[in-house]
Design an enzyme around this catalytic site. Structure first.
Site, PDB file in Angstrom:
ATOM      1  N   ARG A   1       0.838  -1.196   0.000  1.00 25.97           N
ATOM      2  CA  ARG A   1       0.000   0.000   0.000  1.00 25.97           C
ATOM      3  C   ARG A   1       0.871   1.243   0.000  1.00 25.97           C
ATOM      4  O   ARG A   1       1.908   1.293   0.655  1.00 25.97           O
ATOM      5  CB  ARG A   1      -0.883   0.027   1.249  1.00 25.97           C
ATOM      6  CG  ARG A   1      -1.790   1.246   1.315  1.00 25.97           C
ATOM      7  CD  ARG A   1      -2.501   1.344   2.649  1.00 25.97           C
ATOM      8  NE  ARG A   1      -1.588   1.495   3.765  1.00 25.97           N
ATOM      9  CZ  ARG A   1      -0.998   2.638   4.116  1.00 25.97           C
ATOM     10  NH1 ARG A   1      -1.218   3.738   3.431  1.00 25.97           N
ATOM     11  NH2 ARG A   1      -0.190   2.685   5.152  1.00 25.97           N
ATOM     12  N   VAL A   2       0.449   2.226  -0.761  1.00 27.45           N
ATOM     13  CA  VAL A   2       1.008   3.578  -0.690  1.00 27.45           C
ATOM     14  C   VAL A   2      -0.143   4.533  -0.447  1.00 27.45           C
ATOM     15  O   VAL A   2      -1.296   4.224  -0.750  1.00 27.45           O
ATOM     16  CB  VAL A   2       1.789   3.974  -1.979  1.00 27.45           C
ATOM     17  CG1 VAL A   2       3.075   3.168  -2.098  1.00 27.45           C
ATOM     18  CG2 VAL A   2       0.933   3.833  -3.217  1.00 27.45           C
ATOM     19  N   SER A   3       0.179   5.702   0.094  1.00 21.12           N
ATOM     20  CA  SER A   3      -0.877   6.648   0.455  1.00 21.12           C
ATOM     21  C   SER A   3      -1.337   7.513  -0.709  1.00 21.12           C
ATOM     22  O   SER A   3      -2.490   7.912  -0.763  1.00 21.12           O
ATOM     23  CB  SER A   3      -0.400   7.556   1.592  1.00 21.12           C
ATOM     24  OG  SER A   3      -0.120   6.770   2.728  1.00 21.12           O
ATOM     25  N   THR A   4      -0.418   7.820  -1.621  1.00 18.25           N
ATOM     26  CA  THR A   4      -0.787   8.705  -2.723  1.00 18.25           C
ATOM     27  C   THR A   4      -0.379   8.103  -4.060  1.00 18.25           C
ATOM     28  O   THR A   4       0.468   7.213  -4.124  1.00 18.25           O
ATOM     29  CB  THR A   4      -0.096  10.083  -2.596  1.00 18.25           C
ATOM     30  OG1 THR A   4       1.305   9.917  -2.767  1.00 18.25           O
ATOM     31  CG2 THR A   4      -0.374  10.722  -1.247  1.00 18.25           C
TER      32      THR A   4
ATOM     33  N   GLN B   1       3.413   8.087  -5.014  1.00 19.39           N
ATOM     34  CA  GLN B   1       4.333   7.114  -4.433  1.00 19.39           C
ATOM     35  C   GLN B   1       4.332   5.851  -5.283  1.00 19.39           C
ATOM     36  O   GLN B   1       3.390   5.576  -6.014  1.00 19.39           O
ATOM     37  CB  GLN B   1       3.926   6.799  -2.987  1.00 19.39           C
ATOM     38  CG  GLN B   1       4.063   8.003  -2.077  1.00 19.39           C
ATOM     39  CD  GLN B   1       3.508   7.723  -0.687  1.00 19.39           C
ATOM     40  OE1 GLN B   1       2.474   7.081  -0.553  1.00 19.39           O
ATOM     41  NE2 GLN B   1       4.192   8.211   0.323  1.00 19.39           N
TER      42      GLN B   1
END
Length: 187
Positions: free
Chosen positions: A7-10, A13
């Site tokens: 998972r990445v937040s944005t 990324q």
């Protein structure tokens, strides 16, 4: 089966490094997501959690990819434990299929409990401190005692509650609460 979760937040990324590490670990299926860890309703993670069965392993690159708070992580680890699912965090060296991994799991549980208790203590001491200074919690009344008394007197003199509501700009619920409070005082 070994599942991976990255998972990445944005969208700016990149997931590549996490995916590479999950493949090296031997994940047969990797689920990816671009969503903030603060969001507890992550669609891809929820679908993966529903897919996991007894004996499966969920692998993440780092713990913070799975959850943002200690409480959130412990809740997920409890879910895994209850369903017989192993959990691995590559970077953090956690593997719940090992003795040391289970030990770390218990430490996390204790830390989450301590975190909750510390928060509760802070709230209680904050409330006590405010009371000692004469400040009471809760919402302030939107009408003065004089205005409330005026509303009640108008109703006693035969004005309709609807008229009183319009004159004072008070909601029906609030007006009825004032009436009920005055009846308690008179009893």
């Amino acid at each position: 089966m070994i599942f991976g979760y990255a998972r990445v937040s944005t969208k700016h990324q990149n997931l590549d490094m996490q995916i590479d590490e999950l493949k090296k670990y031997g994940c047969k299926e990797i689920v990816t997501e671009q969503e903030s860890g603060a969001n507890q309703q992550r669609e891809q993670l929820n679908q993966l959690l529903n897919k996991l069965r007894n004996g499966d392993t969920l692998v993440v690159f780092k713990l913070d990819r799975l959850g943002r708070t200690m409480q959130q992580l412990v809740m997920l680890l409890n879910h895994f434990r209850g369903k017989g699912i192993n959990f691995v965090s590559i970077k953090d060296g956690i593997d719940t299929s090992t003795t040391m991994g289970r030990f770390l799991y218990h430490i996390f549980g204790a830390m989450a409990e301590m975190e909750r208790e510390v928060i509760n203590e802070r709230v209680k001491s904050g409330i006590a401190s405010a009371k000692a200074r004469g400040r009471m919690g809760g919402r302030k009344k939107s009408h003065s005692e004089k205005q409330i008394q005026g509303m009640l007197e108008m109703i006693q003199l035969g004005r309709s509650k609807k008229e009183v509501q319009e004159i004072f700009g008070v909601s029906r619920t609030t007006l009825y609460r004032y009436i009920k409070e005055s009846e308690k005082i008179q009893d």
